[in-house]
Motif scaffolding. Structure first.
Motif, PDB file in Angstrom:
ATOM      1  N   ASN A  84      -8.058  -4.483  -2.011  1.00  0.00           N
ATOM      2  CA  ASN A  84      -8.618  -3.589  -0.997  1.00  0.00           C
ATOM      3  C   ASN A  84     -10.102  -3.850  -0.743  1.00  0.00           C
ATOM      4  O   ASN A  84     -10.536  -3.884   0.405  1.00  0.00           O
ATOM      5  CB  ASN A  84      -8.412  -2.133  -1.404  1.00  0.00           C
ATOM      6  CG  ASN A  84      -6.973  -1.708  -1.345  1.00  0.00           C
ATOM      7  OD1 ASN A  84      -6.201  -2.184  -0.529  1.00  0.00           O
ATOM      8  ND2 ASN A  84      -6.587  -0.801  -2.228  1.00  0.00           N
ATOM      9  N   MET A  91      -3.153  -0.481   4.626  1.00  0.00           N
ATOM     10  CA  MET A  91      -2.331  -1.386   3.811  1.00  0.00           C
ATOM     11  C   MET A  91      -0.967  -0.789   3.460  1.00  0.00           C
ATOM     12  O   MET A  91       0.046  -1.473   3.605  1.00  0.00           O
ATOM     13  CB  MET A  91      -3.097  -1.837   2.568  1.00  0.00           C
ATOM     14  CG  MET A  91      -4.323  -2.699   2.894  1.00  0.00           C
ATOM     15  SD  MET A  91      -4.001  -4.055   4.051  1.00  0.00           S
ATOM     16  CE  MET A  91      -2.912  -5.072   3.068  1.00  0.00           C
ATOM     17  N   GLU A 131       2.643  -2.289   4.494  1.00  0.00           N
ATOM     18  CA  GLU A 131       3.702  -2.499   3.500  1.00  0.00           C
ATOM     19  C   GLU A 131       4.998  -1.844   3.974  1.00  0.00           C
ATOM     20  O   GLU A 131       6.073  -2.444   3.906  1.00  0.00           O
ATOM     21  CB  GLU A 131       3.281  -1.917   2.153  1.00  0.00           C
ATOM     22  CG  GLU A 131       4.334  -2.127   1.072  1.00  0.00           C
ATOM     23  CD  GLU A 131       3.926  -1.524  -0.247  1.00  0.00           C
ATOM     24  OE1 GLU A 131       4.201  -2.159  -1.270  1.00  0.00           O
ATOM     25  OE2 GLU A 131       3.347  -0.411  -0.265  1.00  0.00           O
ATOM     26  N   VAL A 137       3.312  -6.777   4.542  1.00  0.00           N
ATOM     27  CA  VAL A 137       2.625  -7.129   3.299  1.00  0.00           C
ATOM     28  C   VAL A 137       3.410  -6.553   2.132  1.00  0.00           C
ATOM     29  O   VAL A 137       4.276  -5.695   2.316  1.00  0.00           O
ATOM     30  CB  VAL A 137       1.164  -6.607   3.269  1.00  0.00           C
ATOM     31  CG1 VAL A 137       0.368  -7.143   4.443  1.00  0.00           C
ATOM     32  CG2 VAL A 137       1.102  -5.094   3.234  1.00  0.00           C
ATOM     33  N   ARG A 182       3.207  -5.801  -2.426  1.00  0.00           N
ATOM     34  CA  ARG A 182       2.543  -5.843  -3.735  1.00  0.00           C
ATOM     35  C   ARG A 182       3.469  -6.593  -4.668  1.00  0.00           C
ATOM     36  O   ARG A 182       4.687  -6.554  -4.503  1.00  0.00           O
ATOM     37  CB  ARG A 182       2.326  -4.434  -4.268  1.00  0.00           C
ATOM     38  CG  ARG A 182       1.396  -3.605  -3.431  1.00  0.00           C
ATOM     39  CD  ARG A 182       1.296  -2.219  -3.994  1.00  0.00           C
ATOM     40  NE  ARG A 182       1.833  -1.288  -3.006  1.00  0.00           N
ATOM     41  CZ  ARG A 182       1.524  -0.010  -2.953  1.00  0.00           C
ATOM     42  NH1 ARG A 182       0.712   0.507  -3.832  1.00  0.00           N
ATOM     43  NH2 ARG A 182       2.023   0.760  -2.030  1.00  0.00           N
ATOM     44  N   TRP A 208      -2.773  -7.218  -2.578  1.00  0.00           N
ATOM     45  CA  TRP A 208      -1.833  -7.260  -1.458  1.00  0.00           C
ATOM     46  C   TRP A 208      -1.554  -8.704  -1.100  1.00  0.00           C
ATOM     47  O   TRP A 208      -2.463  -9.527  -1.065  1.00  0.00           O
ATOM     48  CB  TRP A 208      -2.421  -6.546  -0.245  1.00  0.00           C
ATOM     49  CG  TRP A 208      -2.625  -5.090  -0.461  1.00  0.00           C
ATOM     50  CD1 TRP A 208      -3.793  -4.463  -0.815  1.00  0.00           C
ATOM     51  CD2 TRP A 208      -1.645  -4.068  -0.364  1.00  0.00           C
ATOM     52  NE1 TRP A 208      -3.580  -3.111  -0.926  1.00  0.00           N
ATOM     53  CE2 TRP A 208      -2.271  -2.845  -0.649  1.00  0.00           C
ATOM     54  CE3 TRP A 208      -0.287  -4.070  -0.052  1.00  0.00           C
ATOM     55  CZ2 TRP A 208      -1.596  -1.635  -0.637  1.00  0.00           C
ATOM     56  CZ3 TRP A 208       0.386  -2.867  -0.037  1.00  0.00           C
ATOM     57  CH2 TRP A 208      -0.271  -1.661  -0.328  1.00  0.00           C
TER      58      TRP A 208
END
Length: 97
Positions: A38, A56, A60, A65, A67, A88
């Motif tokens: 971030n 973010m 996601e 994106v 994790r 990310w």
């Protein structure tokens, strides 16, 4: 008149600010396949940390994106400016915001 967070969010959506911020962050992240945290995204994009923290998870949720997780189920983190932050990663197949 004090704006509520819902009203403020509606204005951000209506004015196209949210989509613009998402596109900026996604563009930066797609150039970094090893992922960014971030703080790095905020520094590179010129956006505030608050905007990055909001956008973010939205990216996601839309599948743009992701994790990564360690074998113990913990989110992959990196230390940046003294703080551990989640990393990310761009999703391999491109999705439109």
């Amino acid at each position: 008149m004090v704006a509520t967070s819902t009203a403020a969010n509606n204005q951000v959506i209506k004015k196209g600010i949210k989509t613009g911020q998402q596109k900026i962050l996604l563009g930066i992240l797609q150039k970094c396949p090893n992922g960014l945290i971030n703080g790095e995204l905020a520094d590179r994009s010129g956006l505030g940390r608050e905007q990055v923290f909001r956008r973010m998870p939205e990216l996601e949720k839309s599948g743009c994106v992701e994790r990564h997780y360690k074998s113990d189920g913990q989110v992959v983190n990196r230390v940046y400016k003294g703080y551990a932050q989640q990393v990310w990663f761009p999703v391999k197949e491109e999705k439109n915001v």
